[in-house]
Design an enzyme around this catalytic site. Sequence first.
Site, PDB file in Angstrom:
ATOM      1  NE  ARG A 196      -2.132   1.726   5.391  1.00 15.31           N
ATOM      2  CZ  ARG A 196      -2.999   1.108   4.612  1.00 15.31           C
ATOM      3  NH1 ARG A 196      -3.383   1.695   3.489  1.00 15.31           N
ATOM      4  NH2 ARG A 196      -3.493  -0.076   4.932  1.00 15.31           N
ATOM      5  CE1 TYR A 197       1.356   0.128   6.651  1.00 16.60           C
ATOM      6  CE2 TYR A 197       0.210  -0.985   4.852  1.00 16.60           C
ATOM      7  CZ  TYR A 197       0.244  -0.544   6.164  1.00 16.60           C
ATOM      8  OH  TYR A 197      -0.814  -0.772   6.995  1.00 16.60           O
ATOM      9  CB  ILE A 198       6.257   1.624  -0.649  1.00 16.88           C
ATOM     10  CG1 ILE A 198       5.045   2.194  -1.387  1.00 16.88           C
ATOM     11  CG2 ILE A 198       6.090   0.126  -0.426  1.00 16.88           C
ATOM     12  CD1 ILE A 198       4.792   1.548  -2.745  1.00 16.88           C
ATOM     13  CB  ALA A 217      -0.914  -0.004   1.216  1.00 17.35           C
TER      14      ALA A 217
END
Length: 902
Positions: free
Chosen positions: A155-157, A153
């Site tokens: 928001r994680y990378i 997602a």
Amino acid sequence: MTPEETKKQEQYELFSPEETDTPETETTNEPEHETESRSGYKVPTASTDAIHHLPGMYQSWFLDYASYVILERAVPHINDGLKPVQRRILHSMKQLDDGRYNKVANIIGHTMQFHPHGDASIGDALVQLGQKDLLVDCQGNWGNILTGDGAAAPRYIEARLSKFAIETLFNPKTTAWKLSYDGRNREPICLPVKFPLLLAQGVEGIAVGLSSKILPHNFNELLDASIAYLKGEVFTLYPDFQTGGFVDVSRYNDGERGGSVKVRARINKMDNKTLVINEIPFGRTTTSLIDSILKANDKGKIKIRKIDDNTARDVEILVHLAPGVSSDKTIDALYAFSDCEISISPNCCIIENNKPYFLNGSEILRHSTDQTLHLLRTELEISKSEQEEALFFASLERIFIEERIYKDSEFETARNMDKAIAHVALRLKPFEPKLIREITNDDILRLMEIKMARILKFNADRSDELIARIRKDIAETERHLEHIVEYTVNWYLMLKEKYGKAYPRRTEIRSFDTIEASKVIEANEKLYINREEGFIGTGLKKDEFVCNCSSIDDVILFYRDGTYRIIRVSEKVFIGKHAIYVNVFKRNDSRTIYNVVYRDGKTGCSFIKRFAVTGVTRDKEYTVTKSTPGSRILYFSANPNGEAETVKVILKPKLRQKTLVFEKNFSEILIKGRSSIGNILTKAEVHKISFKQKGTSTLGGRMVWFDHDVLRLNYDGRGEELGEFQSDDLILVILQSGEFYTTSFDLSNHYEGNILVIEKFDIRKTWTALLFDADQQYPYLKRFSLEAGNKKQSFLGENSKSSLYLLTDEAYPRIEVVFGGNDSFREPLVIDAEQFIGVKSFRAKGKRVTTYEITTVNELEPVRIPETAFDENETVPYTAETADESDEEQPSGQMNLFDDQS
């Protein structure tokens, strides 16, 4: 305009005030505060009387939509090689760039102020840019192009611009700008890219009415091609894929529309029962590739036991074969029936001057190189202008301070700014000829902004150094402008030196041979025949078994009356009750010879003939005989390698007939065409013909060639001639790594690309090798014979760091060793290998040549040539050519024992 045109034009109008009674403004009974907000916005009321003409809607709206998709979404621009969403992402990342990683969610949100199509399209485009590993420096789980796994997602990378992107894509001074879709921001029309980015990344987009598919190319090869173009040299571009594999570019056509390339996976043999796929075709994933292999297995086209997917950082798919299945044949079958080989058709469509054009790869590269040269010239001109401005003000500042103009009484007592500016301009007037341009009021205002601390710290020597340095920079910039082509070449060389090592060619260019599906498909069906009812097929499980076959094979049928035909394999088909031979037909097979004896008519002569059936029309009837009614086949045999047997012929006894039984050898009959009549065997009536003795092939050995382009054997004369092969002969393969093995001369064999020697195997041949022994760290010489075996063995030893200087099969080789390094002063060493060391096993270490440093090894002309190919003690077969009249009574194989006594 004619009345017809006027009527047609009226049909395209979406709304006409004359066709409705709806007034321009309408009032409602609702309160005013419900229909009008504080901003003055009024809710419009829908008109129920509006008329929409579909032809007009399609002509105007559809064209507008198609034009928008082509120009603003799916097709890249030729100047920077980017689609609009990619350009906006990179522009947004540049605005956010502070050297640290940014959350992809933040990048997507920031890009939405330039791109009006939502976060999903931006996120997908950003992930694709990151996976190409050129412009975006990624952190986190960005998915895997090998397995097809998606990215985590947003928001994680995290992501940031790569150093290469910062250096080659951005320069605000040379960028043309436009307002964003809502007019609140500015975005670049095209980024000032100084690199053939479009060809390096490749692109694929589907618009309305057209599509674009440009294949990626190698980073270093693009730079070399740009340099070659600037130098006026010829260049050639071929695609290179991140997934590796092999590519056949024989029909690439420079990437132009109508061309195509074939891409193959890299398949190696781990052992005879296991294949390993290390690289996959472009556009495929390990999951889709495995699915295609399993589908081919389910359809019976290949036979595999199981598949293991061990892919992590690199591809590793293990294909375990079923028992008794040929690994070489399975490799060809994988290419023929699965996605291990695919065809890709490029379609080089780009946007230029707001119009789509179809070009080729070379035209795009030339445009990119010209664009880079123009941008570099513009940057130099801007730099020169800035340097001249710096030189002008440095000189003006020095005059202003050294002449102490700021202390003039007229300047200090000036009533207003205009008086002060006029006095300074008057004082600077005598120095104006020495300056590079005229002095303006803005220049004087800038002088008057100089702080007193700077004036007090003014140093004339430092000022001279600054002016001299600026003049030197201007001179260098002018030299670059005068030699702009050389400057552009150096720019490309700098990029190659700085970034090229990270982008080696991953896809190997190779010519592919055409794989015939009928030759590599597994015989997954069984063919049966019911002679009583006259049926054959794969569904007659309870009847007589004929042979194994595949679903795409043809079957050849010979009948008792001498007719024959070719039919397709099917589940059940009627063929008649008089078939004498049924088997799978191999088209263009000239080695299978049919030996036939037939009777012409009911009472005619018996003829004997030999022929091959290479190609016929399916379902058409042919005949072996002269087509005389009542003809009948008396003897028939099919011989896969042209064998000629001996038959026993028994005649019916008749009055005054002396011979009743005789033998006939088919080797006495020449092989002719299938329509030939044949030779007369006998004019007497034949009672019976039976098999007497098995014979040998009359076709002789088979000539074999090796095609280095496709790394395959062939019988068609393509490539290097290996010689004439009998059924038990082998091929010797020696690799550059020192490994060797032997194979049969079957056309399905696969060979590596690092072949040093490939030839017909001769167990009597002596090889001489000069090698570097990594264990002893010295050069060694050894002479040896090689052994037959399909398992790889090495004559360099077990240490993989050992290397080969020279390998020769000369009988009496002479080798020159040239010393280098600290021993370069020494005379070259000449070695007679036959006297230096004897012939031993290839596993022997050999004899050390020297302890000095070697730079080169050369093979010299031999001074001795072997007199005969046979050893003194080797027995010579007794033949009519070697026998003497006085030796007629001597037994075969003992001639050389008495040569000295005769």
